[in-house]
Design a protein around this motif. Structure first.
Motif, PDB file in Angstrom:
ATOM      1  N   UNK A  93       8.800  -2.240   6.082  1.00 32.11           N
ATOM      2  CA  UNK A  93       8.314  -1.218   7.004  1.00 32.11           C
ATOM      3  C   UNK A  93       7.063  -1.673   7.753  1.00 32.11           C
ATOM      4  N   UNK A  94       6.079  -2.219   7.030  1.00 31.62           N
ATOM      5  CA  UNK A  94       4.785  -2.506   7.654  1.00 31.62           C
ATOM      6  C   UNK A  94       4.792  -3.789   8.482  1.00 31.62           C
ATOM      7  N   UNK A 133       0.096  -5.401  17.032  1.00 31.92           N
ATOM      8  CA  UNK A 133      -1.223  -4.948  16.585  1.00 31.92           C
ATOM      9  C   UNK A 133      -1.193  -4.156  15.280  1.00 31.92           C
ATOM     10  N   UNK A 134      -0.208  -3.272  15.062  1.00 35.13           N
ATOM     11  CA  UNK A 134      -0.189  -2.506  13.811  1.00 35.13           C
ATOM     12  C   UNK A 134      -0.150  -3.363  12.554  1.00 35.13           C
ATOM     13  N   UNK A 172      -2.472  -2.412   0.172  1.00 38.33           N
ATOM     14  CA  UNK A 172      -2.577  -2.097  -1.257  1.00 38.33           C
ATOM     15  C   UNK A 172      -2.595  -0.602  -1.542  1.00 38.33           C
ATOM     16  N   UNK A 173      -2.878   0.207  -0.526  1.00 30.87           N
ATOM     17  CA  UNK A 173      -2.957   1.653  -0.711  1.00 30.87           C
ATOM     18  C   UNK A 173      -1.660   2.364  -0.324  1.00 30.87           C
ATOM     19  N   UNK A 174      -0.700   1.609   0.180  1.00 30.96           N
ATOM     20  CA  UNK A 174       0.565   2.198   0.618  1.00 30.96           C
ATOM     21  C   UNK A 174       1.558   2.276  -0.537  1.00 30.96           C
ATOM     22  N   UNK A 210       2.910   6.615  10.978  1.00 34.07           N
ATOM     23  CA  UNK A 210       3.815   6.483   9.836  1.00 34.07           C
ATOM     24  C   UNK A 210       3.070   6.001   8.593  1.00 34.07           C
ATOM     25  N   UNK A 211       2.160   5.045   8.773  1.00 35.86           N
ATOM     26  CA  UNK A 211       1.405   4.517   7.633  1.00 35.86           C
ATOM     27  C   UNK A 211       0.470   5.575   7.048  1.00 35.86           C
ATOM     28  N   UNK A 212      -0.222   6.291   7.918  1.00 35.95           N
ATOM     29  CA  UNK A 212      -1.148   7.320   7.427  1.00 35.95           C
ATOM     30  C   UNK A 212      -0.399   8.466   6.752  1.00 35.95           C
ATOM     31  N   UNK A 213       0.792   8.789   7.262  1.00 34.71           N
ATOM     32  CA  UNK A 213       1.599   9.820   6.611  1.00 34.71           C
ATOM     33  C   UNK A 213       2.064   9.352   5.229  1.00 34.71           C
TER      34      UNK A 213
END
Length: 212
Positions: free
Chosen positions: A53-54, A18-19, A28-30, A104-107
């Protein structure tokens, strides 16, 4: 039963992946490098390229989920394991995926999230649940305290798990409490006690049984 097992396997694997949906939305924002490991203070100490990572981490967790299901479902003594512990084991990896990867993504985007506290609390809850059901877990090859002495006999297995159950419950709560302190050693000490005490008890029980 097989149909139910297969449906659980499919659902948990999809949950692990799901992630990826969130990753596509945020891609694009990472940043080019994403922190995937943190020390006991929450400071990042290991990075992976964004794409790996993603997309790689959810796939890796999905693969671990498949392996977990395979081992649990093909244990010759699988019927002896606590049904609740089997359920927890089968859902633990999906739970980690849908909580830890988004965090992890939001951080990586700059959000301030106490990831050490979050992960410590999550692990502590799992320890409490496992401790509550350890005494109900009969001798098997994939779940429980699998030591040479517990696997030697049902009597040793049952006594050791009844002894370890309350220790794991208390240890789980103490581990959760360590999340509020900036120290690595308290958590390690709790885990050490949870591992060492049942092992010593199991060995002493084995020795006592073989002295007669």
């Amino acid at each position: 039963m097989k149909k139910k097992t297969n449906s659980t396997l499919i659902i948990t694997t999809l949950v692990c992946l799901l992630p990826v949906i969130l990753s596509l939305v945020l891609y694009d924002r990472l940043p080019a490098q994403i922190a995937v490991h943190f020390d006991h203070t929450g400071a990042p100490d290991n990075y992976l390229p964004k794409a790996l990572a993603v997309f790689g981490l959810p796939v890796l967790l999905a693969a671990i989920n498949l392996l977990t299901h395979f081992m649990l479902d093909h244990d010759p003594r699988r019927k002896n394991a606590s049904a609740t512990m089997r359920l927890v084991a089968k859902w633990s990896i999906p739970l980690i995926s849908v909580i830890v990867i988004p965090v992890t993504l939001f951080m990586a985007m700059g959000a301030r999230i106490p990831i050490v506290m979050l992960v410590t609390g999550l692990v502590g809850v799992l320890l409490v649940i496992c401790g509550n059901y350890l005494p109900k877990c009969k001798r098997n090859y994939t779940m429980g305290i699998r030591l040479p002495w517990t696997l030697d006999s049902d009597d040793n297995w049952n006594k050791t798990h009844r002894f370890a159950g309350p220790i794991w419950v208390i240890g789980g709560f103490l581990f959760i409490a360590t999340a509020f302190f900036d120290t690595l050693y308290a958590g390690l000490a709790v885990i050490a006690v949870m591992v060492v005490l049942p092992a010593i008890y199991s060995y002493l029980t084995y020795r006592k049984a073989h002295l007669h």
